[in-house]
Design a protein around this motif. Structure first.
Motif, PDB file in Angstrom:
ATOM      1  N   ARG A 283     -44.247 -23.491 -87.415  1.00 12.93           N
ATOM      2  CA  ARG A 283     -44.686 -23.487 -86.007  1.00 12.93           C
ATOM      3  C   ARG A 283     -46.063 -22.835 -85.916  1.00 12.93           C
ATOM      4  O   ARG A 283     -46.297 -21.784 -86.512  1.00 12.93           O
ATOM      5  CB  ARG A 283     -43.688 -22.699 -85.158  1.00 12.93           C
ATOM      6  CG  ARG A 283     -43.995 -22.640 -83.671  1.00 12.93           C
ATOM      7  CD  ARG A 283     -42.840 -21.960 -82.937  1.00 12.93           C
ATOM      8  NE  ARG A 283     -43.082 -21.826 -81.520  1.00 12.93           N
ATOM      9  CZ  ARG A 283     -43.651 -20.764 -80.948  1.00 12.93           C
ATOM     10  NH1 ARG A 283     -44.035 -19.740 -81.704  1.00 12.93           N
ATOM     11  NH2 ARG A 283     -43.820 -20.717 -79.639  1.00 12.93           N
ATOM     12  N   LYS A 291     -51.048 -17.900 -75.296  1.00 12.59           N
ATOM     13  CA  LYS A 291     -49.793 -17.945 -74.543  1.00 12.59           C
ATOM     14  C   LYS A 291     -50.050 -17.887 -73.043  1.00 12.59           C
ATOM     15  O   LYS A 291     -49.393 -18.580 -72.252  1.00 12.59           O
ATOM     16  CB  LYS A 291     -48.889 -16.796 -74.970  1.00 12.59           C
ATOM     17  CG  LYS A 291     -47.529 -16.798 -74.297  1.00 12.59           C
ATOM     18  CD  LYS A 291     -46.649 -15.651 -74.802  1.00 12.59           C
ATOM     19  CE  LYS A 291     -45.280 -15.669 -74.132  1.00 12.59           C
ATOM     20  NZ  LYS A 291     -44.427 -14.551 -74.627  1.00 12.59           N
ATOM     21  N   THR A 295     -49.646 -24.515 -71.538  1.00 11.62           N
ATOM     22  CA  THR A 295     -48.723 -25.407 -70.842  1.00 11.62           C
ATOM     23  C   THR A 295     -47.896 -26.118 -71.904  1.00 11.62           C
ATOM     24  O   THR A 295     -48.370 -26.379 -73.007  1.00 11.62           O
ATOM     25  CB  THR A 295     -49.464 -26.437 -69.981  1.00 11.62           C
ATOM     26  OG1 THR A 295     -50.355 -27.210 -70.810  1.00 11.62           O
ATOM     27  CG2 THR A 295     -50.268 -25.758 -68.881  1.00 11.62           C
ATOM     28  N   GLY A 296     -46.656 -26.435 -71.576  1.00 16.47           N
ATOM     29  CA  GLY A 296     -45.783 -27.053 -72.555  1.00 16.47           C
ATOM     30  C   GLY A 296     -45.193 -26.016 -73.500  1.00 16.47           C
ATOM     31  O   GLY A 296     -45.445 -24.813 -73.377  1.00 16.47           O
ATOM     32  N   GLU A 297     -44.416 -26.489 -74.454  1.00 18.59           N
ATOM     33  CA  GLU A 297     -43.763 -25.616 -75.419  1.00 18.59           C
ATOM     34  C   GLU A 297     -44.244 -25.948 -76.827  1.00 18.59           C
ATOM     35  O   GLU A 297     -44.271 -27.123 -77.221  1.00 18.59           O
ATOM     36  CB  GLU A 297     -42.250 -25.773 -75.342  1.00 18.59           C
ATOM     37  CG  GLU A 297     -41.490 -24.839 -76.276  1.00 18.59           C
ATOM     38  CD  GLU A 297     -39.990 -24.981 -76.142  1.00 18.59           C
ATOM     39  OE1 GLU A 297     -39.259 -24.389 -76.967  1.00 18.59           O
ATOM     40  OE2 GLU A 297     -39.547 -25.699 -75.215  1.00 18.59           O
ATOM     41  N   ASN A 299     -43.741 -26.493 -80.313  1.00 14.40           N
ATOM     42  CA  ASN A 299     -42.727 -26.756 -81.328  1.00 14.40           C
ATOM     43  C   ASN A 299     -43.406 -26.986 -82.675  1.00 14.40           C
ATOM     44  O   ASN A 299     -43.325 -26.156 -83.573  1.00 14.40           O
ATOM     45  CB  ASN A 299     -41.878 -27.956 -80.930  1.00 14.40           C
ATOM     46  CG  ASN A 299     -41.052 -27.679 -79.680  1.00 14.40           C
ATOM     47  OD1 ASN A 299     -40.352 -26.676 -79.611  1.00 14.40           O
ATOM     48  ND2 ASN A 299     -41.145 -28.554 -78.691  1.00 14.40           N
ATOM     49  N   GLY A 347     -48.873 -27.055 -75.718  1.00 15.20           N
ATOM     50  CA  GLY A 347     -47.897 -27.093 -76.797  1.00 15.20           C
ATOM     51  C   GLY A 347     -47.068 -28.361 -76.754  1.00 15.20           C
ATOM     52  O   GLY A 347     -46.803 -28.916 -75.685  1.00 15.20           O
ATOM     53  N   GLU A 348     -46.671 -28.834 -77.932  1.00 11.55           N
ATOM     54  CA  GLU A 348     -45.820 -30.028 -78.035  1.00 11.55           C
ATOM     55  C   GLU A 348     -44.802 -29.808 -79.135  1.00 11.55           C
ATOM     56  O   GLU A 348     -45.018 -29.028 -80.049  1.00 11.55           O
ATOM     57  CB  GLU A 348     -46.660 -31.273 -78.353  1.00 11.55           C
ATOM     58  CG  GLU A 348     -47.697 -31.616 -77.276  1.00 11.55           C
ATOM     59  CD  GLU A 348     -48.584 -32.761 -77.705  1.00 11.55           C
ATOM     60  OE1 GLU A 348     -48.152 -33.927 -77.578  1.00 11.55           O
ATOM     61  OE2 GLU A 348     -49.686 -32.485 -78.193  1.00 11.55           O
TER      62      GLU A 348
END
Length: 348
Positions: A283, A291, A295-297, A299, A347-348
Motif C-alpha cells: 500500500r 491524508k 479523497t477516496g481510499e 488501497n 486514493g484508489e
C-alpha cells in the motif's frame, strides 16, 4: 541585498520602484500577460503607485502571518491568488487538520528593504513586483536571498493579491529595463524577441519533463535533474507514473518584465501528477499532509496533484531561431527558482 547591489539596480533617473483615461468605446482585451481593458480604459499607466505597492505588501504580510499562526486559510484567502494562493490555501488546510489548535511554532514573516518594480500598461488587471528581504534567511554571504513577490489587482475595487513568489540569491536579481520615469516594461505573451515566448513556457516545460522536448532549458535540478530523478526512482513492489500539464489560464497566466540584457524575467505555472501503484499486498504511504487533502481510499493506488510556479530568465531569441527551437549555447531559458506545493490527493 547589499547596498552596492541596491545602487546598481536603481541607477535610473527618477526611479520609483515599485485617473485612468476614459475613451468613448468599451474595449475588452484579454491576453496571457493579464492585459484586460474595460470601460474604455486605454491609457498606458503605472500598474500601481509606490504607496499602493507598499500597502499591498504590508496587507499581504499581515494576512499571511495571521493565517499561519492560526493555520486558518480563511484569514489570507483574499490576499493570495494563482499558484501561490493554491499552494498556500491547501497547505493551511492540511496543517489545520492535524493541528486544530494552530501553529505553536509560528514565527512572524517579515518582508522589508523593499524595492518596487512597477510596469506601465493599459487596463486591468494591473500588477507589480516587490523585491524584498525576508527574515527567513541569513543576511550576508551565499545564504542571503531576496523574495520576489508579484501582486495582481483585477479591478479598481479589487484588493491586491500575491500571485507569485520567487526566492533568489541577491546576486541573481537582474537589472530591469526602466524608462525615464523608472517604470518597467511588461513582456507580451507571444513576444517573438525572446528565445521562448512567455505564453509557451508552461507547455515547453511540461513537454520537456514528459519527453525531453523541446530542449530549451539549461540543465538544473528542476529540469534535467528532475527528469533523471524520475527515471531512476525505484522501490520494490511499486511503479511510478508522472503526468505534467501546462497551467496558463486566468489567474495562472505568466507574467514577465524586460531586463536590461534584452531578455526577460518571467514567472509561469505548471501542474504535475505523481501516481504510485503498489503490487498486491502493499500500500502506498500516506503522510499527514496527503491524508488531509485525500479523497477516496488508498488501497493500491495514490495520485498526488501538485501546482508549481517557476521563475526563469529568458534570453533574447538567437538570430534565425524560433520560439520553440533549441537556441544553442547561451540561448536557453535559465531556471532561477521553483515553488511546488501539494494541492490534492486521490486514493484508489
Amino acid at each position: 541585498m547589499q547596498k552596492a547591489q541596491k545602487q546598481r539596480m536603481t541607477r535610473h533617473p527618477g526611479l520609483g520602484r515599485l485617473t485612468a483615461g476614459l475613451a468613448t468605446a468599451t474595449v475588452l482585451c484579454v491576453t496571457a500577460t493579464g492585459c484586460v481593458t474595460v470601460h474604455g480604459e486605454l491609457e498606458v499607466l503605472p500598474g500601481a503607485k509606490k504607496s499602493e505597492a507598499a500597502q499591498a505588501l504590508e496587507d499581504f504580510t499581515d494576512a499571511y502571518n495571521a493565517a499561519d499562526k492560526a493555520f486558518d486559510p480563511a484569514l489570507d484567502a483574499d490576499r493570495v491568488t494563482g499558484s501561490l494562493g493554491a499552494i498556500n490555501q491547501a497547505g493551511l488546510k492540511a496543517r489545520r487538520t492535524y493541528n486544530p489548535e494552530g501553529n505553536k511554532a509560528h514565527k512572524p514573516l517579515v518582508l522589508d528593504d523593499a524595492t518596487y518594480v512597477i510596469p506601465k500598461k493599459a487596463g486591468w488587471p494591473r500588477w507589480f513586483l516587490a523585491d524584498t528581504d525576508s527574515n527567513r534567511d541569513r543576511d550576508g554571504g551565499k545564504l542571503d536571498t531576496r523574495w520576489l513577490v508579484v501582486f495582481v489587482r483585477t479591478g479598481p475595487d479589487a484588493p491586491w493579491k500575491a500571485a507569485y513568489l520567487g526566492v533568489l540569491p541577491a546576486s541573481q536579481v537582474p537589472e530591469f529595463a526602466l524608462d525615464g520615469d523608472g517604470l518597467a516594461t511588461p513582456v507580451k505573451p507571444q513576444d517573438d524577441e525572446l528565445a521562448v515566448a512567455p505564453a509557451d513556457l508552461s507547455a515547453s516545460y511540461t513537454g520537456y519533463l514528459q519527453n525531453g522536448s523541446p530542449d530549451v532549458f539549461t540543465p538544473s535540478t528542476s529540469t534535467s535533474g528532475w527528469r533523471e530523478t524520475r527515471r531512476t526512482t525505484r522501490r520494490a513492489g511499486f511503479s511510478y507514473q508522472y503526468i505534467d500539464q501546462p497551467l496558463t489560464d486566468s489567474t495562472f497566466a505568466p507574467l514577465g518584465l524586460r531586463t536590461e540584457d534584452g531578455g526577460a524575467l518571467v514567472f509561469f505555472n505548471s501542474k504535475h501528477f505523481e501516481r504510485q501503484v503498489a503490487a498486491k499486498g502493499l500500500r502506498p504511504e500516506v503522510n499527514p499532509d496527503v491524508k488531509a487533502l485525500l479523497t477516496g481510499e488508498v488501497n493500491s493506488t495514490l495520485t498526488k496533484e501538485r501546482v508549481s510556479s517557476q521563475l526563469v530568465h529568458v534570453p533574447p531569441r538567437a538570430a534565425g531561431a524560433g520560439s520553440g527551437a533549441d537556441t544553442g549555447a547561451g540561448g536557453k531559458v535559465r531556471m532561477l527558482n521553483r515553488l511546488p506545493g501539494l494541492i490534492a490527493a486521490k486514493g484508489e
